[in-house]
Design an enzyme around this catalytic site. Structure first.
Site, short mmCIF file in Angstrom:
data_model
loop_
_atom_site.label_atom_id
_atom_site.label_comp_id
_atom_site.label_asym_id
_atom_site.label_seq_id
_atom_site.Cartn_x
_atom_site.Cartn_y
_atom_site.Cartn_z
N ARG A 171 2.35 -10.42 7.73
CA ARG A 171 2.30 -9.15 6.99
C ARG A 171 3.40 -8.20 7.47
O ARG A 171 3.12 -7.21 8.15
CB ARG A 171 0.94 -8.47 7.20
CG ARG A 171 -0.29 -9.32 7.01
CD ARG A 171 -1.57 -8.49 7.14
NE ARG A 171 -1.65 -7.71 8.36
CZ ARG A 171 -2.18 -8.13 9.50
NH1 ARG A 171 -2.72 -9.34 9.58
NH2 ARG A 171 -2.21 -7.34 10.55
N LYS A 189 0.85 -1.20 0.00
CA LYS A 189 0.00 0.00 0.00
C LYS A 189 0.88 1.25 0.00
O LYS A 189 2.08 1.18 0.27
CB LYS A 189 -0.92 -0.01 1.22
CG LYS A 189 -0.19 0.05 2.55
CD LYS A 189 -1.16 0.02 3.72
CE LYS A 189 -0.41 0.08 5.05
NZ LYS A 189 -1.31 0.15 6.20
N HIS A 216 -5.00 -6.82 13.78
CA HIS A 216 -3.81 -5.97 13.69
C HIS A 216 -3.38 -5.56 15.09
O HIS A 216 -4.19 -5.07 15.88
CB HIS A 216 -4.11 -4.73 12.85
CG HIS A 216 -2.89 -3.97 12.45
ND1 HIS A 216 -1.94 -4.46 11.59
CD2 HIS A 216 -2.45 -2.74 12.81
CE1 HIS A 216 -0.98 -3.57 11.42
NE2 HIS A 216 -1.26 -2.52 12.16
N TYR A 260 15.38 30.90 4.98
CA TYR A 260 14.25 31.65 5.52
C TYR A 260 14.33 31.74 7.05
O TYR A 260 14.72 30.79 7.73
CB TYR A 260 12.93 30.97 5.15
CG TYR A 260 12.60 31.01 3.69
CD1 TYR A 260 12.22 32.18 3.06
CD2 TYR A 260 12.65 29.85 2.91
CE1 TYR A 260 11.89 32.22 1.71
CE2 TYR A 260 12.33 29.86 1.57
CZ TYR A 260 11.96 31.05 0.97
OH TYR A 260 11.64 31.08 -0.37
N ARG A 281 -10.00 0.40 15.61
CA ARG A 281 -10.07 1.11 14.33
C ARG A 281 -11.19 0.52 13.48
O ARG A 281 -12.18 1.17 13.22
CB ARG A 281 -8.70 1.02 13.64
CG ARG A 281 -8.57 1.87 12.40
CD ARG A 281 -7.14 1.98 11.92
NE ARG A 281 -6.54 0.70 11.56
CZ ARG A 281 -5.28 0.57 11.15
NH1 ARG A 281 -4.49 1.63 11.07
NH2 ARG A 281 -4.80 -0.63 10.83
N CYS A 311 14.05 24.43 2.28
CA CYS A 311 13.15 25.16 1.40
C CYS A 311 12.30 24.18 0.58
O CYS A 311 12.47 22.97 0.67
CB CYS A 311 13.95 26.06 0.46
SG CYS A 311 15.12 27.16 1.29
N ASP A 318 12.40 23.59 -2.62
CA ASP A 318 13.15 22.91 -3.67
C ASP A 318 14.64 22.80 -3.40
O ASP A 318 15.36 22.17 -4.18
CB ASP A 318 12.97 23.64 -5.00
CG ASP A 318 11.51 23.88 -5.33
OD1 ASP A 318 10.77 22.89 -5.38
OD2 ASP A 318 11.13 25.05 -5.50
#
Length: 388
Positions: free
Chosen positions: A230, A39, A171, A271, A137, A318, A320
């Protein structure tokens, strides 16, 4: 690496994935088969390529968290059974049937809705029953007070037309934690799981596939193997217990030094001016930022690895770009590769600094970061998820 991709990339070591698979299967024993949890794009590693490797290795099942994820695997040729772990509207039953996807059933109400849709469509939907043994859950409650009524409800579900009940699972919530309280709670959850299996068997209901061992249980309670296990994050060689088991990290997030700058004493970096140089410094600018998945919470805290030593992050990360201190690393020059996470620079350590879990950091590696797949030391595939 082609120049068009030589910015930031994730190397996915499929040999490490195969190593981890073999170690974990050996730990759990031959009677317990591997369910590959892929997943969230295999926790950021690339679900299609990881699923192909798991199928080659002999995994019995795959697991996803949405119908769209399952359909992606099917369209890529995945032949293994696929379990949809998450919430699915009954309106998607037609897609489940068409893709031969196994659906989790978490309540009698949900089961009835799936049954009606499957009957209307003239099909039989394979399902796994979810038990709530303490995660709170999803699932049929398995507390001592609710055990009998939940068992009766599950019996009714198993008799519904249009459904093919194949499996049952639960789980664990703290199987990866080592405190005495966590251990006692995990043992209680397992006791409730087994009690429900016993109650159902007494009513003549048995399942071909029983599973409860997640990553934490695979590391700490291998006796809870049953028919499937799992090992989610553990499969990828990270998370609690991975190093102790001899598992290898599958992902290495890498970038290059794009520019090197010499700055005088008193210079502020990035920044907010959260870093100010007390002396002359040599700063490397990296083309990676929080839009690539490098969490801003690691600003002024994390480091990147180079063959000559670690380079601490300076100032705020930042969108990028990120700046690092190269003052003590004169060998690092523009074009030098650095490792943000990987075998030399554990994502587990970064997660602790960010006060989160390693899953979040690998899942955060964004779709603009190419995945480069390596096998036998050579590139065998690559994926860029941006639309062309």
């Amino acid at each position: 690496m082609e120049s068009t991709l030589r910015r930031t990339w994730a190397e996915i070591d499929l040999d490490a994935m195969a190593h981890n698979y073999k170690v974990l299967c050996g730990r759990m024993g031959a009677q317990t088969q591997f369910l590959g949890v892929v997943k969230a794009d295999a926790y950021g590693h690339g679900a299609v390529q990881i699923s192909r490797v798991l199928e080659e290795l002999g995994a019995a099942y795959l697991a996803v968290s949405s119908v769209d994820e399952a359909r992606e695997l099917r369209s890529a040729g995945a032949a293994l059974p696929v379990l949809q772990l998450g919430l699915t509207p009954a309106e998607q039953t037609e897609q489940l049937l068409a893709g031969h996807i196994t659906q989790t059933v978490w309540s009698e109400r949900a089961a009835l809705a799936f049954s009606r849709e499957a009957e209307r469509l003239g099909g039989r939907l394979r399902v796994h029953i979810k038990l709530d043994t303490g995660m709170s859950r999803l699932g049929f409650l398995c507390t001592e007070e609710e055990l009998a009524s939940s068992a009766e409800a599950i019996c009714r579900v198993c008799a519904l037309p249009g459904l093919e009940p194949e499996g049952i699972f639960t789980h664990f919530s703290v199987s990866d934690e080592g405190s005495s309280d966590s251990r006692a709670y995990t043992l209680l959850q397992h006791q409730r799981f087994q009690a429900m299996l016993d109650a159902l068997e007494a009513r003549g209901v048995r399942f071909a596939l029983r599973h409860c061992a997640n990553s934490g249980a695979a590391a700490n309670y291998p006796q809870f193997g049953y028919d499937l296990f799992r090992p989610g994050i553990l499969s990828y060689g990270i998370g609690d217990g991975a190093a102790e088991l001899g598992l290898r990290p599958v992902m290495a997030l890498k970038t290059v030094v794009g520019e090197v700058r010499d700055l005088p004493p008193g210079a502020s970096v990035s920044y907010g001016r959260t870093y100010r140089a007390s002396s002359s410094i040599r700063v490397g600018v990296l083309p990676i930022g929080y839009a690539d998945g490098l969490h801003r919470t690691l600003s002024n805290r994390w480091r990147v690895w180079t063959p000559w030593g670690f380079a601490p992050i300076l100032g705020r990360i930042c969108m990028d770009m990120t700046m690092v201190d190269l003052t003590a690393l004169p060998q690092v020059t523009p074009g030098s590769e650095v490792e943000v996470y990987g075998p030399h620079n554990s994502v587990n350590d970064a997660a602790r600094l960010a006060q989160t879990i390693s899953y979040e950091l690998t899942c955060a590696v964004s779709k603009r970061v190419p995945r480069i797949y390596r096998r036998n030391g050579r590139e065998c595939a690559r994926e860029l998820l941006l639309r062309e």
